[in-house]
Scaffold this active site. Structure first.
Site, short mmCIF file in Angstrom:
data_model
loop_
_atom_site.label_atom_id
_atom_site.label_comp_id
_atom_site.label_asym_id
_atom_site.label_seq_id
_atom_site.Cartn_x
_atom_site.Cartn_y
_atom_site.Cartn_z
CG HIS A 176 1.71 -1.43 -5.13
ND1 HIS A 176 1.80 -2.78 -4.89
CD2 HIS A 176 1.42 -0.84 -3.95
CE1 HIS A 176 1.56 -2.99 -3.58
NE2 HIS A 176 1.33 -1.83 -2.99
CE LYS A 206 -1.97 -3.45 -1.09
NZ LYS A 206 -0.93 -4.35 -0.57
N GLY A 227 -2.20 -0.46 3.24
CA GLY A 227 -3.07 -1.39 2.53
C GLY A 227 -4.20 -1.85 3.43
CD GLU A 283 3.78 0.32 -0.47
OE1 GLU A 283 2.94 0.43 0.44
OE2 GLU A 283 3.50 -0.13 -1.59
CG ASN A 309 -3.04 0.36 -2.65
OD1 ASN A 309 -4.06 0.22 -3.34
ND2 ASN A 309 -1.91 -0.27 -2.91
CB SER A 353 2.91 -4.69 8.07
OG SER A 353 2.78 -5.83 7.22
N GLY A 386 1.62 -6.72 3.61
CA GLY A 386 0.60 -7.73 3.91
C GLY A 386 1.10 -8.88 4.76
CD GLU A 407 -0.02 -5.81 -3.71
OE1 GLU A 407 -1.01 -5.16 -4.07
OE2 GLU A 407 0.27 -5.99 -2.51
P1 13P Z 1 -0.31 -3.53 3.84
O1 13P Z 1 -0.51 -2.27 4.65
O2 13P Z 1 -1.55 -4.38 3.76
O3 13P Z 1 0.91 -4.26 4.28
O4 13P Z 1 -0.05 -3.07 2.32
C1 13P Z 1 0.89 -2.08 2.06
C2 13P Z 1 0.77 -1.67 0.65
O5 13P Z 1 1.09 -2.43 -0.26
C3 13P Z 1 0.21 -0.34 0.36
O6 13P Z 1 0.40 0.01 -0.98
#
Ligand code: 13P
Length: 243
Positions: A89, A11, A224, A159, A9, A203, A165, A91
């Site tokens: 998601h 983002k 991510g 997640e 992803n 992560s 992140g 976010e």
């Molecule tokens: P990270 O791998 O940067 O922690 O993000 C995970 C994520 O939100 C994937 O959709």
């Protein structure tokens, strides 16, 4: 058997020059027998069409078309070459106030457009520390996954919000508990619940991927930050191929 999926992803990251990363990945994993899914920003979806990877959008509107400035429909994503779309998601849930009911309508829009919906769920740190993780997961599964879901049109991504992140990763026992709970709930509700692909996200790195993929009912990852370069994403793909 659930399909193994290494999903990236991106983002709100990636411009035309970033596509060079996909060429490098193609050299290493172009004939992988697992699914490799890239979810770039909408602006790059068409440009990804000549890669061997599955391509997904990061969100869609519940309606096919209409007066919704700035939104994109599942039909448009399919038309641009996507075969998947992420919905729900954390976010989107946080930044845009998306509810489980809205996420379910987006998943249905994805099915109607012939896309596979990757439905994202996960608890916040407060919810985990309050001992409410499995209740939150139950409510999100019940509210965000439409009755029309099946193992072919839906992937579930667990997640934990606090792991996204942050570099903080749940223990493998914590991941195992939630994934086996999700599997049980899906099997209770859907005839083919045992065949849904269940991804872990938050992560994931080359250094922890093999341990995570060894957890029962983890069929891949939604990555991510570490999906943005071939150098970081390739070891995760390799770990899933070997799992
Ligand atoms: P990270 O791998 O940067 O922690 O993000 C995970 C994520 O939100 C994937 O959709």
């Amino acid at each position: 058997m659930p399909r193994k999926i290494a999903a990236g992803n991106w983002k709100m990251n990636g411009v035309q020059s970033t596509l060079a990363e996909l060429r490098t990945l193609e050299d290493k994993h172009g004939d992988a027998d697992i699914a490799i899914l890239i979810c770039p920003p909408f602006t790059l979806i068409s440009a990804c069409e000549d890669t061997p990877f599955d391509i997904g959008g990061q969100d869609c509107h519940p309606e096919d078309a209409g007066a919704h400035t700035g939104d994109i429909s599942a039909e448009m994503l399919a038309d641009a070459g996507a075969s998947y779309v992420l919905v729900g998601h954390s976010e989107r849930r946080t930044d845009h106030g998306e509810t489980d009911a809205l996420v379910a309508t987006k998943a249905q829009a994805a099915y109607d457009a012939g896309l596979i919906a990757v439905i994202c769920i996960g608890e916040t740190l407060d919810e985990r520390e309050g001992g409410n993780t499995l209740d939150v997961i139950d409510a999100q599964l019940e509210g965000s996954v439409p009755a029309t879901a099946d193992a072919l049109n839906t992937v579930i991504a667990y997640e934990p919000v606090w792991a996204i992140g942050t570099g903080k990763v749940p223990t493998t026992q914590q991941i195992a508990e939630v994934h086996s709970h999700i599997r049980t709930r899906l099997s209770d509700r859907f005839a083919d619940g045992a065949a849904f692909s269940l991804l872990y996200g938050g992560s994931v790195k080359g250094s922890n991927a093999a341990d995570i993929f060894a957890v029962p009912h983890v069929n891949g990852a939604l990555v991510g930050g570490a999906s943005l370069t071939a150098q970081d994403f390739s070891p995760i793909i390799a770990a899933l191929e070997e799992a």
